[in-house]
Design a protein around this motif. Structure first.
Motif, mmCIF file in Angstrom:
data_model
loop_
_atom_site.group_PDB
_atom_site.id
_atom_site.type_symbol
_atom_site.label_atom_id
_atom_site.label_comp_id
_atom_site.label_asym_id
_atom_site.label_seq_id
_atom_site.Cartn_x
_atom_site.Cartn_y
_atom_site.Cartn_z
ATOM 1 N N ASP A 31 0.856 -1.398 -0.132
ATOM 2 C CA ASP A 31 0.057 0.190 -0.171
ATOM 3 C C ASP A 31 0.681 1.118 0.006
ATOM 4 O O ASP A 31 1.630 1.368 0.850
ATOM 5 C CB ASP A 31 -1.064 0.065 1.195
ATOM 6 N N GLY A 32 0.512 2.177 -0.788
ATOM 7 C CA GLY A 32 1.280 3.446 -1.013
ATOM 8 C C GLY A 32 2.434 3.525 -1.638
ATOM 9 O O GLY A 32 3.193 4.451 -1.970
ATOM 10 N N VAL A 33 2.931 2.507 -2.060
ATOM 11 C CA VAL A 33 4.198 2.079 -2.852
ATOM 12 C C VAL A 33 3.872 2.220 -4.380
ATOM 13 O O VAL A 33 3.188 1.735 -5.092
ATOM 14 C CB VAL A 33 4.905 0.869 -2.372
ATOM 15 N N ARG A 34 4.635 3.166 -4.858
ATOM 16 C CA ARG A 34 4.534 3.667 -6.410
ATOM 17 C C ARG A 34 5.675 2.913 -7.291
ATOM 18 O O ARG A 34 5.286 2.771 -8.208
ATOM 19 C CB ARG A 34 4.359 4.977 -6.385
ATOM 20 N N THR A 35 6.651 2.518 -6.519
ATOM 21 C CA THR A 35 7.825 1.948 -7.389
ATOM 22 C C THR A 35 8.493 0.960 -6.287
ATOM 23 O O THR A 35 8.937 1.541 -5.179
ATOM 24 C CB THR A 35 8.815 2.940 -8.128
ATOM 25 N N VAL A 36 9.037 0.060 -6.881
ATOM 26 C CA VAL A 36 9.625 -1.091 -6.066
ATOM 27 C C VAL A 36 10.891 -1.088 -6.677
ATOM 28 O O VAL A 36 11.381 -1.417 -7.685
ATOM 29 C CB VAL A 36 8.888 -2.462 -6.166
ATOM 30 N N CYS A 37 11.853 -0.742 -5.756
ATOM 31 C CA CYS A 37 13.400 -0.917 -5.921
ATOM 32 C C CYS A 37 13.970 -2.094 -5.232
ATOM 33 O O CYS A 37 13.988 -2.336 -3.932
ATOM 34 C CB CYS A 37 14.010 0.508 -5.670
#
Length: 370
Positions: A290-296
């Protein structure tokens, strides 16, 4: 996006998006609690398919079965529009289930390889069925088994038994226990008058062998098979049709720089994330993002064992559903799973995960710059 696809924010410190000024968040720091009512509320098409409609599906001109599938599903939705909702509890023990208006099957099964648009069509059916959102449900096979685990079998029957339509994406044929559980659930729902629609995957290389997945599906659901019409969908993976090759992995430095610069990014070392997934129930992976727009991710490496690989598949599905780009360093996503895994009983899940993660990597590549 329609309000029916709004996902409630979780309680506690993980609510909201990450703030770039505060630095990236870490998925390994999140272990959300997901109440049962949220699991029920999320039984709608995921954000990626929130606007999916039959007229936004683009059939491959070389695959007439895709055009035919749109017509068959559109007719099915029309018939459901004339069906009176079942009376729930009063119908549970009746031998003859209610039927949609007109002649036709109680359910449809979409048979085809990964990436031919089955989920898009299944979501389109959900949107086209003339019933209020609370009277139709859409979820993956895993989400359905998670719901039974959270509510119990009888309460799940009561919750879903008042629905007009239940759509099940990625019906799993490789876990006998869960398959029997869901087959029993579907039998009770059919008795309540609920219409069914489902998908699962034909494996790569099996597309020329006729009804491979369909035969397995109809066998596993046993007494329900007569209720389903099989809709064959041929074609290649649209996620990579006509697109350039998957981007090469980034460096650790590139990934870290993007995570620190882009609002809403998370940053995790891949082996640590795999370890963390073993401590969080898969039903909570969506809330974890939730709330994460890009996973690095730094240090991507082949997964060490099958249990870890299956957890990664669920995370990949949740990221894909939410359209979260993935930027990574280490080995390419095509090398995540060993040759033995890609030959084994769960291979269709691994191929799907590779396809979806590759698409998300392509979505993230522009963040690095030229």
């Amino acid at each position: 996006m329609s309000p029916t696809n709004t996902v409630p924010e979780p309680e506690g410190p993980i609510a909201g998006a990450a703030d770039a000024a505060a630095g990236p968040v870490a998925l390994t720091a999140r272990a959300p609690h997901v109440p049962a009512d949220r699991l029920v509320a999320e039984l709608v098409p995921p954000p990626r398919f929130g606007t999916a409609r039959f007229d936004t599906y683009i059939p491959d001109p070389a695959q007439p079965s895709q055009t035919e599938a749109v017509k068959v599903l559109g007719d099915f939705a029309t018939r459901l529009g004339g069906a009176a909702p079942a009376a729930g509890r009063r119908r549970w023990f009746r031998r003859e289930p209610a039927r949609p208006a007109g002649n036709g099957p109680r359910g449809v099964y979409l048979d085809g390889g990964y990436g031919v648009g089955k989920t898009h069509l299944l979501a389109s059916l959900w949107h086209a069925t003339p019933a209020p959102p609370e009277r139709k449900a859409f979820g993956t096979f895993v989400e359905l088994t998670n719901l039974v685990g959270a509510l119990g079998f009888q309460q799940t029957v009561r919750t879903l038994g008042e629905h007009r339509l239940l759509c099940i994406d990625e019906f799993e044929l490789d876990d006998p226990g869960d398959t029997v559980l869901v087959s029993s659930l579907l039998s009770r729902l059919v008795e309540s008058g609920v219409a069914l629609a489902a998908t699962s995957n034909t494996l790569p290389g099996k597309l020329g062998e006729g009804r491979f997945a369909a035969a397995d599906f109809l066998r596993e659901i046993q007494g329900l098979s007569a209720h389903f019409r099989t809709v064959r969908i041929d074609g290649e993976d649209y996620r990579h049709r006509g697109l350039p090759e998957a981007p090469p992995p980034c460096t650790d430095e590139q990934v870290t720089a993007v995570a620190r610069r882009v609002p809403g990014a998370s940053l995790d070392h891949f082996p640590a994330l795999l370890d963390h997934l073993s401590t969080v129930h898969p039903s909570r992976y969506g809330a974890m993002c939730d709330g994460v727009r890009t996973v690095c991710l730094t240090g991507v490496e082949p997964v060490p064992d099958q249990s870890t690989a299956l957890r990664l598949v669920v995370l990949a599905d949740r990221l894909y559903d939410r359209e979260v780009p993935v930027l990574a360093s280490g080995v390419p996503f095509g090398d995540l799973f060993s040759a033995e895994m890609l030959r084994g009983g769960y291979r269709k899940k691994y191929f799907r995960a590779i396809s979806r993660l590759t698409a998300l990597a392509r979505d993230a590549r522009h963040l690095v710059g030229p």
